[in-house]
Design a protein around this motif. Structure first.
Motif, PDB file in Angstrom:
ATOM      1  N   ARG A   3      48.760  46.747  17.964  1.00 11.85           N
ATOM      2  CA  ARG A   3      48.294  47.807  17.061  1.00 11.85           C
ATOM      3  C   ARG A   3      46.786  47.937  17.236  1.00 11.85           C
ATOM      4  O   ARG A   3      46.058  46.967  17.088  1.00 11.85           O
ATOM      5  N   VAL A   4      46.325  49.141  17.538  1.00  8.81           N
ATOM      6  CA  VAL A   4      44.898  49.396  17.743  1.00  8.81           C
ATOM      7  C   VAL A   4      44.418  50.360  16.660  1.00  8.81           C
ATOM      8  O   VAL A   4      45.016  51.413  16.452  1.00  8.81           O
ATOM      9  N   VAL A   5      43.335  49.969  15.995  1.00 11.65           N
ATOM     10  CA  VAL A   5      42.714  50.827  14.986  1.00 11.65           C
ATOM     11  C   VAL A   5      41.408  51.346  15.577  1.00 11.65           C
ATOM     12  O   VAL A   5      40.554  50.568  16.000  1.00 11.65           O
ATOM     13  N   GLU A  19      47.061  54.157  13.271  1.00 14.84           N
ATOM     14  CA  GLU A  19      46.988  53.195  14.374  1.00 14.84           C
ATOM     15  C   GLU A  19      47.624  53.750  15.642  1.00 14.84           C
ATOM     16  O   GLU A  19      48.530  54.575  15.584  1.00 14.84           O
ATOM     17  N   VAL A  20      47.163  53.242  16.765  1.00 18.62           N
ATOM     18  CA  VAL A  20      47.795  53.524  18.051  1.00 18.62           C
ATOM     19  C   VAL A  20      48.585  52.269  18.404  1.00 18.62           C
ATOM     20  O   VAL A  20      48.050  51.161  18.387  1.00 18.62           O
ATOM     21  N   ARG A  21      49.850  52.420  18.704  1.00 16.50           N
ATOM     22  CA  ARG A  21      50.701  51.281  19.058  1.00 16.50           C
ATOM     23  C   ARG A  21      50.939  51.308  20.560  1.00 16.50           C
ATOM     24  O   ARG A  21      51.366  52.314  21.109  1.00 16.50           O
ATOM     25  N   LEU A  22      50.637  50.163  21.185  1.00 16.82           N
ATOM     26  CA  LEU A  22      50.705  50.075  22.644  1.00 16.82           C
ATOM     27  C   LEU A  22      51.568  48.905  23.074  1.00 16.82           C
ATOM     28  O   LEU A  22      51.497  47.827  22.487  1.00 16.82           O
ATOM     29  N   ASP A  23      52.344  49.111  24.111  1.00 12.50           N
ATOM     30  CA  ASP A  23      53.080  48.023  24.744  1.00 12.50           C
ATOM     31  C   ASP A  23      52.274  47.582  25.954  1.00 12.50           C
ATOM     32  O   ASP A  23      51.978  48.397  26.828  1.00 12.50           O
ATOM     33  N   VAL A  24      51.890  46.327  25.972  1.00  9.26           N
ATOM     34  CA  VAL A  24      51.157  45.777  27.107  1.00  9.26           C
ATOM     35  C   VAL A  24      51.841  44.499  27.545  1.00  9.26           C
ATOM     36  O   VAL A  24      52.347  43.739  26.722  1.00  9.26           O
ATOM     37  N   GLU A  25      51.892  44.296  28.859  1.00 11.59           N
ATOM     38  CA  GLU A  25      52.521  43.094  29.392  1.00 11.59           C
ATOM     39  C   GLU A  25      51.687  41.862  29.101  1.00 11.59           C
ATOM     40  O   GLU A  25      52.205  40.810  28.752  1.00 11.59           O
ATOM     41  N   GLU A  26      50.379  42.008  29.262  1.00 17.30           N
ATOM     42  CA  GLU A  26      49.458  40.895  29.107  1.00 17.30           C
ATOM     43  C   GLU A  26      48.498  41.221  27.960  1.00 17.30           C
ATOM     44  O   GLU A  26      47.710  42.150  28.069  1.00 17.30           O
TER      45      GLU A  26
END
Length: 97
Positions: A3-5, A19-26
């Motif tokens: 979750r990025v604010v 919020e921006v929700r992101l899927d990241v591997e690492e």
């Protein structure tokens, strides 16, 4: 999921609400910023310099009340942030006198 604010002016620029929700591997600072810029290309060059990839002087990163602004891009995010329990904060620093 991370979750990025973002600060209000970057949310307006990126045309996102909340919020921006992101899927990241690492779950590292660099991976989150790469994913954020891929999802919101208009943010390229606003958080990091386009040429060098370095954080802009008046932008700060926080996670779990910890200032990560001066950490290398490959720094792993704290467990609660990586798990989505706590947000990764992008803050516009204040300046003036």
């Amino acid at each position: 999921m991370i979750r990025v604010v973002l600060p209000a002016h970057l949310r307006v620029l990126a045309q996102v609400d909340g919020e921006v929700r992101l899927d990241v591997e690492e779950p590292t600072i660099g991976a989150v910023l790469d994913a954020l810029e891929a999802r919101c290309p208009v943010l390229r060059g606003t958080i990091r310099d386009r040429r060098t990839g370095r954080r802009r002087a008046f932008v700060r990163f926080y996670a779990c009340a910890e200032d990560l602004s001066h950490e290398p891009a490959d720094t792993a995010l704290p467990g609660p942030v990586a798990a989505g329990a706590e947000p990764f904060l992008v803050i516009g620093a204040m300046a003036g006198g």
